[in-house]
Design an enzyme around this catalytic site. Structure first.
Site, PDB file in Angstrom:
ATOM      1  N   TYR A 142       0.829  -1.197   0.000  1.00 54.80           N
ATOM      2  CA  TYR A 142       0.000   0.000   0.000  1.00 54.80           C
ATOM      3  C   TYR A 142       0.870   1.256   0.000  1.00 54.80           C
ATOM      4  O   TYR A 142       1.597   1.532   0.959  1.00 54.80           O
ATOM      5  CB  TYR A 142      -0.925   0.023   1.213  1.00 54.80           C
ATOM      6  CG  TYR A 142      -1.914  -1.119   1.268  1.00 54.80           C
ATOM      7  CD1 TYR A 142      -2.348  -1.766   0.114  1.00 54.80           C
ATOM      8  CD2 TYR A 142      -2.428  -1.558   2.488  1.00 54.80           C
ATOM      9  CE1 TYR A 142      -3.255  -2.805   0.169  1.00 54.80           C
ATOM     10  CE2 TYR A 142      -3.336  -2.598   2.550  1.00 54.80           C
ATOM     11  CZ  TYR A 142      -3.737  -3.219   1.389  1.00 54.80           C
ATOM     12  OH  TYR A 142      -4.635  -4.263   1.451  1.00 54.80           O
ATOM     13  N   HIS A 156      -0.681 -12.200   0.358  1.00 51.90           N
ATOM     14  CA  HIS A 156      -1.382 -11.116  -0.332  1.00 51.90           C
ATOM     15  C   HIS A 156      -1.511 -11.338  -1.840  1.00 51.90           C
ATOM     16  O   HIS A 156      -0.531 -11.646  -2.524  1.00 51.90           O
ATOM     17  CB  HIS A 156      -0.614  -9.813  -0.073  1.00 51.90           C
ATOM     18  CG  HIS A 156      -1.365  -8.563  -0.353  1.00 51.90           C
ATOM     19  ND1 HIS A 156      -0.755  -7.322  -0.416  1.00 51.90           N
ATOM     20  CD2 HIS A 156      -2.681  -8.323  -0.581  1.00 51.90           C
ATOM     21  CE1 HIS A 156      -1.648  -6.395  -0.669  1.00 51.90           C
ATOM     22  NE2 HIS A 156      -2.827  -6.970  -0.779  1.00 51.90           N
TER      23      HIS A 156
END
Length: 311
Positions: free
Chosen positions: A56, A126
């Protein structure tokens, strides 16, 4: 704030949890001081679970969250991050996927340094479906083994995945001994496929984390970011639903959050914001009752895009 057990992890999480993607400017530019206040506001309102990822903002979200949590007693919150996906901070969408044992162990150390901790309550593997699923098997084998090893060593508390495709979720629930599952965009007004996983979650003690109650921006007045793959025709359907809510005297985001966060079988619903006022608003919205008739009417409007798979 309500608190519920997260499967058999031993964690008792707040009904709303804080996703830190916004802190890194994933959706739009943010002011760091305001983003830090958003985290403190969440803590003050009883939110006790915070999730982030090195991908992110190209590590910026972890850095800002680490600054916000500095000095906060560690027993006031649960913390998770992710491994396997790493994003170029200069170019959104320029991702490197690496599920090797060596990279995962290095990733944990890097995240720990940015976040100021030596222990993660949960680690999510992820986005294993990215880049045409060419790395999926790697993640399900070496990646999963590496994270499980960290759990056995006591470096982390729980093993999880953070992915999107429902077919992969069914496979993981059926074949791997995971502790938790971060499932995004599958329990919101236009997509309720997370419910398919409830029986297995109950039977196996898997803790469900429901993310993206606003459908990655689709269920907002503003609409999704430019990178969202919804077509103009599909975006028009969501705009029609938002306008219908406005005519009924409410905001589609309010209805979306209430709908997503009030299923008693889903322990926590994770939203993201870098704005303290938005955090307060979301907590207030979630405390109010969901109007079932309005939700049903909006779902009828959203039927053309219901359970749509976004690439």
């Amino acid at each position: 704030m309500n608190y519920r057990p997260l499967g058999q992890t031993g964690l008792k999480v707040s009904g709303l949890s804080f996703g830190a993607s916004s802190l890194g400017g994933v959706f739009h530019a943010v002011d760091e001081a305001e983003a830090i206040r958003a985290v403190h506001t969440a803590l003050d309102l009883g939110i006790n679970y915070f999730d982030v990822a090195p991908a992110y903002g190209g590590t910026r979200s972890e850095t800002v969250l680490g600054k916000a949590l500095r000095g906060i007693p560690r027993d006031r919150y649960y913390l998770s991050t992710k491994v396997g996906k790493y994003t170029n901070p200069e170019k959104y969408g320029d991702d490197t996927l690496d599920y090797s044992r060596a990279r995962i162990r290095r990733s944990i150390e890097e995240s720990a340094g940015r976040l100021g901790t030596d222990y993660f309550d949960i680690i999510h593997i992820h986005d294993i479906e990215y880049q045409g699923r060419q790395h999926t098997e790697w993640a399900l084998t070496e990646g999963f083994a590496a994270v499980s090893e960290l759990k056995r060593e006591g470096r982390i508390g729980a093993v999880s995945f953070g992915i999107y495709p429902m077919d992969l979720w069914h496979r993981i629930f059926q074949t791997l001994p995971i502790d938790a599952a971060l499932i995004h965009n599958h329990y919101c007004l236009h997509d309720t496929r997370l419910l398919e996983l409830l029986p297995m979650a109950r039977a196996k003690g898997i803790g469900l984390i429901n993310a993206s109650p606003f459908g990655s921006g689709l269920l907002t007045d503003r609409g999704p970011a430019g990178w969202h793959p919804a077509t103009p025709a599909q975006r028009a359907v969501f705009k029609q639903a938002a306008e219908y809510c406005a005519r009924q005297g409410t905001n589609i985001s309010q209805l979306a959050l209430q709908f997503s966060s009030q299923n008693p079988e889903i322990p926590t619903t994770l939203f993201s914001s870098a704005n303290p006022a938005s955090v307060r608003r979301n907590v207030a919205w979630a405390a109010g009752p969901c109007d079932p008739a309005l939700a049903q009417a909006v779902q009828a409007l959203l039927a053309p895009v219901a359970n749509q798979d976004w690439s």
